[in-house]
Design a protein around this motif. Structure first.
Motif, PDB file in Angstrom:
ATOM      1  N   MET A   1       4.136  24.532  17.233  1.00 11.59           N
ATOM      2  CA  MET A   1       5.019  23.455  16.486  1.00 11.59           C
ATOM      3  C   MET A   1       5.198  22.537  17.580  1.00 11.59           C
ATOM      4  SD  MET A   1       8.995  24.071  16.264  1.00 11.59           S
ATOM      5  CE  MET A   1       9.174  25.313  14.821  1.00 11.59           C
ATOM      6  N   ALA A   2       4.970  21.103  17.092  1.00 11.63           N
ATOM      7  CA  ALA A   2       5.094  19.878  17.841  1.00 11.63           C
ATOM      8  C   ALA A   2       6.289  19.537  18.165  1.00 11.63           C
ATOM      9  CB  ALA A   2       4.314  18.824  17.329  1.00 11.63           C
ATOM     10  N   THR A   3       6.543  19.276  19.299  1.00 17.94           N
ATOM     11  CA  THR A   3       8.107  18.810  19.637  1.00 17.94           C
ATOM     12  C   THR A   3       8.243  17.263  19.763  1.00 17.94           C
ATOM     13  OG1 THR A   3       8.616  20.841  20.949  1.00 17.94           O
ATOM     14  CG2 THR A   3      10.148  19.072  21.380  1.00 17.94           C
ATOM     15  N   THR A   4       9.170  16.535  19.063  1.00 12.48           N
ATOM     16  CA  THR A   4       9.347  15.101  19.343  1.00 12.48           C
ATOM     17  C   THR A   4      10.524  14.657  19.530  1.00 12.48           C
ATOM     18  OG1 THR A   4       7.402  14.923  17.397  1.00 12.48           O
ATOM     19  CG2 THR A   4       9.236  13.099  17.660  1.00 12.48           C
ATOM     20  N   LEU A   5      10.997  13.603  20.123  1.00 19.24           N
ATOM     21  CA  LEU A   5      12.086  13.047  20.336  1.00 19.24           C
ATOM     22  C   LEU A   5      12.161  11.673  19.910  1.00 19.24           C
ATOM     23  CD1 LEU A   5      14.960  12.828  21.838  1.00 19.24           C
ATOM     24  CD2 LEU A   5      13.815  12.207  23.883  1.00 19.24           C
ATOM     25  N   ILE A   6      12.864  11.455  19.034  1.00 17.40           N
ATOM     26  CA  ILE A   6      13.398  10.178  18.381  1.00 17.40           C
ATOM     27  C   ILE A   6      14.582   9.578  18.802  1.00 17.40           C
ATOM     28  CG2 ILE A   6      13.265   8.810  16.101  1.00 17.40           C
ATOM     29  CD1 ILE A   6      11.736  11.091  14.984  1.00 17.40           C
ATOM     30  N   THR A   7      14.534   8.212  19.425  1.00 19.42           N
ATOM     31  CA  THR A   7      15.853   7.675  19.694  1.00 19.42           C
ATOM     32  C   THR A   7      16.199   7.002  18.512  1.00 19.42           C
ATOM     33  OG1 THR A   7      14.821   5.518  20.416  1.00 19.42           O
ATOM     34  CG2 THR A   7      14.992   7.250  22.095  1.00 19.42           C
ATOM     35  N   GLY A   8      17.652   6.749  18.293  1.00 18.84           N
ATOM     36  CA  GLY A   8      18.095   6.146  16.907  1.00 18.84           C
ATOM     37  C   GLY A   8      17.818   6.893  15.851  1.00 18.84           C
ATOM     38  N   ALA A   9      18.123   8.061  15.908  1.00 16.21           N
ATOM     39  CA  ALA A   9      17.658   8.898  14.861  1.00 16.21           C
ATOM     40  C   ALA A   9      18.810   9.140  13.746  1.00 16.21           C
ATOM     41  CB  ALA A   9      17.158  10.178  15.362  1.00 16.21           C
ATOM     42  N   ASN A  10      19.878   8.505  13.822  1.00 13.93           N
ATOM     43  CA  ASN A  10      21.127   8.992  13.009  1.00 13.93           C
ATOM     44  C   ASN A  10      21.059   8.137  11.747  1.00 13.93           C
ATOM     45  OD1 ASN A  10      21.464   6.908  15.108  1.00 13.93           O
ATOM     46  ND2 ASN A  10      23.403   6.333  14.080  1.00 13.93           N
ATOM     47  N   ARG A  11      20.268   6.867  11.635  1.00 11.70           N
ATOM     48  CA  ARG A  11      19.955   6.135  10.320  1.00 11.70           C
ATOM     49  C   ARG A  11      18.703   5.508  10.552  1.00 11.70           C
ATOM     50  NH1 ARG A  11      22.469   0.659  11.554  1.00 11.70           N
ATOM     51  NH2 ARG A  11      23.172   0.649  13.540  1.00 11.70           N
ATOM     52  N   GLY A  12      18.487   4.754   9.259  1.00  8.02           N
ATOM     53  CA  GLY A  12      17.471   3.779   9.143  1.00  8.02           C
ATOM     54  C   GLY A  12      16.213   4.651   9.212  1.00  8.02           C
ATOM     55  N   VAL A  13      15.072   4.034   9.750  1.00 10.49           N
ATOM     56  CA  VAL A  13      13.682   4.477   9.888  1.00 10.49           C
ATOM     57  C   VAL A  13      13.714   5.689  10.654  1.00 10.49           C
ATOM     58  CG1 VAL A  13      11.470   3.807  10.577  1.00 10.49           C
ATOM     59  CG2 VAL A  13      12.899   2.135   9.515  1.00 10.49           C
ATOM     60  N   GLY A  14      14.513   5.653  11.960  1.00  8.18           N
ATOM     61  CA  GLY A  14      14.674   6.947  12.620  1.00  8.18           C
ATOM     62  C   GLY A  14      14.926   8.125  11.898  1.00  8.18           C
TER      63      GLY A  14
ATOM     64  N   LEU B   1       7.276  11.159  21.878  1.00  6.95           N
ATOM     65  CA  LEU B   1       8.423  10.277  22.329  1.00  6.95           C
ATOM     66  C   LEU B   1       8.523   8.989  21.216  1.00  6.95           C
ATOM     67  CD1 LEU B   1      11.206   9.299  23.310  1.00  6.95           C
ATOM     68  CD2 LEU B   1       9.696   8.358  25.012  1.00  6.95           C
ATOM     69  N   VAL B   2       9.290   8.724  20.414  1.00 11.18           N
ATOM     70  CA  VAL B   2       9.444   7.649  19.676  1.00 11.18           C
ATOM     71  C   VAL B   2      10.690   6.944  20.047  1.00 11.18           C
ATOM     72  CG1 VAL B   2       9.471   6.809  17.147  1.00 11.18           C
ATOM     73  CG2 VAL B   2       8.528   9.103  17.491  1.00 11.18           C
ATOM     74  N   CYS B   3      10.273   5.768  20.579  1.00  9.97           N
ATOM     75  CA  CYS B   3      11.226   4.787  20.964  1.00  9.97           C
ATOM     76  C   CYS B   3      11.732   3.960  19.946  1.00  9.97           C
ATOM     77  CB  CYS B   3      10.800   3.872  22.310  1.00  9.97           C
ATOM     78  SG  CYS B   3      10.629   4.868  23.689  1.00  9.97           S
ATOM     79  N   ASN B   4      12.673   4.284  19.105  1.00  8.74           N
ATOM     80  CA  ASN B   4      12.844   3.753  17.763  1.00  8.74           C
ATOM     81  C   ASN B   4      14.166   2.751  17.734  1.00  8.74           C
ATOM     82  OD1 ASN B   4      13.105   3.638  14.663  1.00  8.74           O
ATOM     83  ND2 ASN B   4      15.115   4.511  15.210  1.00  8.74           N
ATOM     84  N   ALA B   5      15.193   3.250  18.550  1.00 10.59           N
ATOM     85  CA  ALA B   5      16.380   2.643  18.718  1.00 10.59           C
ATOM     86  C   ALA B   5      16.178   1.059  18.795  1.00 10.59           C
ATOM     87  CB  ALA B   5      17.239   2.964  19.898  1.00 10.59           C
ATOM     88  N   GLY B   6      16.863  -0.022  18.190  1.00 11.75           N
ATOM     89  CA  GLY B   6      16.653  -1.431  18.196  1.00 11.75           C
ATOM     90  C   GLY B   6      17.902  -1.882  17.881  1.00 11.75           C
TER      91      GLY B   6
END
Ligand SMILES: NC(=O)c1ccc[n+]([C@@H]2O[C@H](COP(=O)([O-])OP(=O)(O)OC[C@H]3O[C@@H](n4cnc5c(N)ncnc54)[C@H](OP(=O)(O)O)[C@@H]3O)[C@@H](O)[C@H]2O)c1
Length: 220
Positions: free
Chosen positions: A1-14, A69-74
């Motif tokens: 199982m791959a482990t991913t961290l996404i920033t800004g994951a509470n709404r939108g594209v994240g 790691l997905v740096c999504n917060a913007g």
């Protein structure tokens, strides 16, 4: 199982990327400054502009191996021209703190955990608005911040390829979110689906790329 961290994951594209990745069976840590990321496997409190929050993240990741790691917060302030009143010193400080410093410091905090994975990748969610070749004479602050975010991804890809860590920069499309607005071209579902395909395709051979969610390369 791959482990991913996404920033800004509470709404939108994240939030949608978290939804789709958990649905396919990945373990998704959703970073959010509210501490709430309902579509992720688990939610962690994370403000990418707060040094204490990033130190806490690094400590909490001590026993984790991070595959992606997905740096999504913007953040976006100002779509107007040079004399638009919204371009204050404070606005510059705030947007650059999220879109540039936040990206760099999040990656640095996650590096030890990324090094513990044998297939680690970093995706920086940038924007085609940061492309100098596609400059439009507006939205100066956001465009400059995303140019820097893309530049960080490309520069870091050079250093980290030697360790087998692949870094890419991506434009999610013009997406119907709070930032993109209701008139935007595509849904969060379409954007996230395309982005996840791009992340799957990312390798040290393709690292340093700057691509649309649909895979077309974007000029720098
Ligand atoms: N939508 C578009 O058309 C479009 C186009 C090109 C690029 N992008 C990029 O795609 C990414 C996602 O955009 P979106 O449309 O989903 O935006 P959005 O709906 O406005 O969501 C922005 C996300 O970033 C989070 N965020 C902002 N500052 C933060 C901080 N200091 N620490 C942690 N999280 C923070 C927000 O959290 P809060 O809820 O706490 O504010 C929210 O989760 C962004 O990087 C954006 O620049 C979007």
């Amino acid at each position: 199982m791959a482990t991913t961290l996404i920033t800004g994951a509470n709404r939108g594209v994240g939030a949608e990327m978290a939804q789709q990745l958990t649905t396919r069976g990945d373990h998704v840590i959703g970073g959010a400054r509210s501490g709430e990321a309902p579509t992720a496997s688990e939610a962690w409190l994370l403000d990418v502009t707060d040094p204490a929050s990033l130190e806490a993240l690094e400590r909490r990741l001590e026993n984790w191996a991070l595959d992606l790691l997905v740096c999504n917060a913007g953040a976006l302030i100002g779509r107007g021209q040079i004399e638009d009143d919204v371009y204050t010193h404070e606005a510059f400080a705030n947007v650059l703190a999220v879109n540039v410093t936040g990206v760099f410091m999040t990656i640095r905090a996650c590096l030890p955990a990324l090094r513990r994975s044998s297939l680690s990748k970093i995706a920086v969610i940038s924007s085609q608005m940061g492309s100098s070749e596609r400059a439009k004479g507006n939205a100066y602050l956001y465009r400059a911040s995303k140019a820097a975010a893309t530049n960080l991804a490309v520069s870091m890809s050079k250093e980290l390829a030697a360790e087998g860590i692949a870094v890419g920069a991506y434009h999610p499309g013009w997406v119907r979110t709070d930032m993109g607005g209701s008139e935007a071209d595509i849904s969060v579902e379409e954007s996230a689906e395309g982005l996840i395909q791009r992340f799957d395709a990312l390798s040290v051979e393709t690292a340093g790329c700057f691509e649309f969610y649909s895979g077309e390369p974007i000029p720098f």
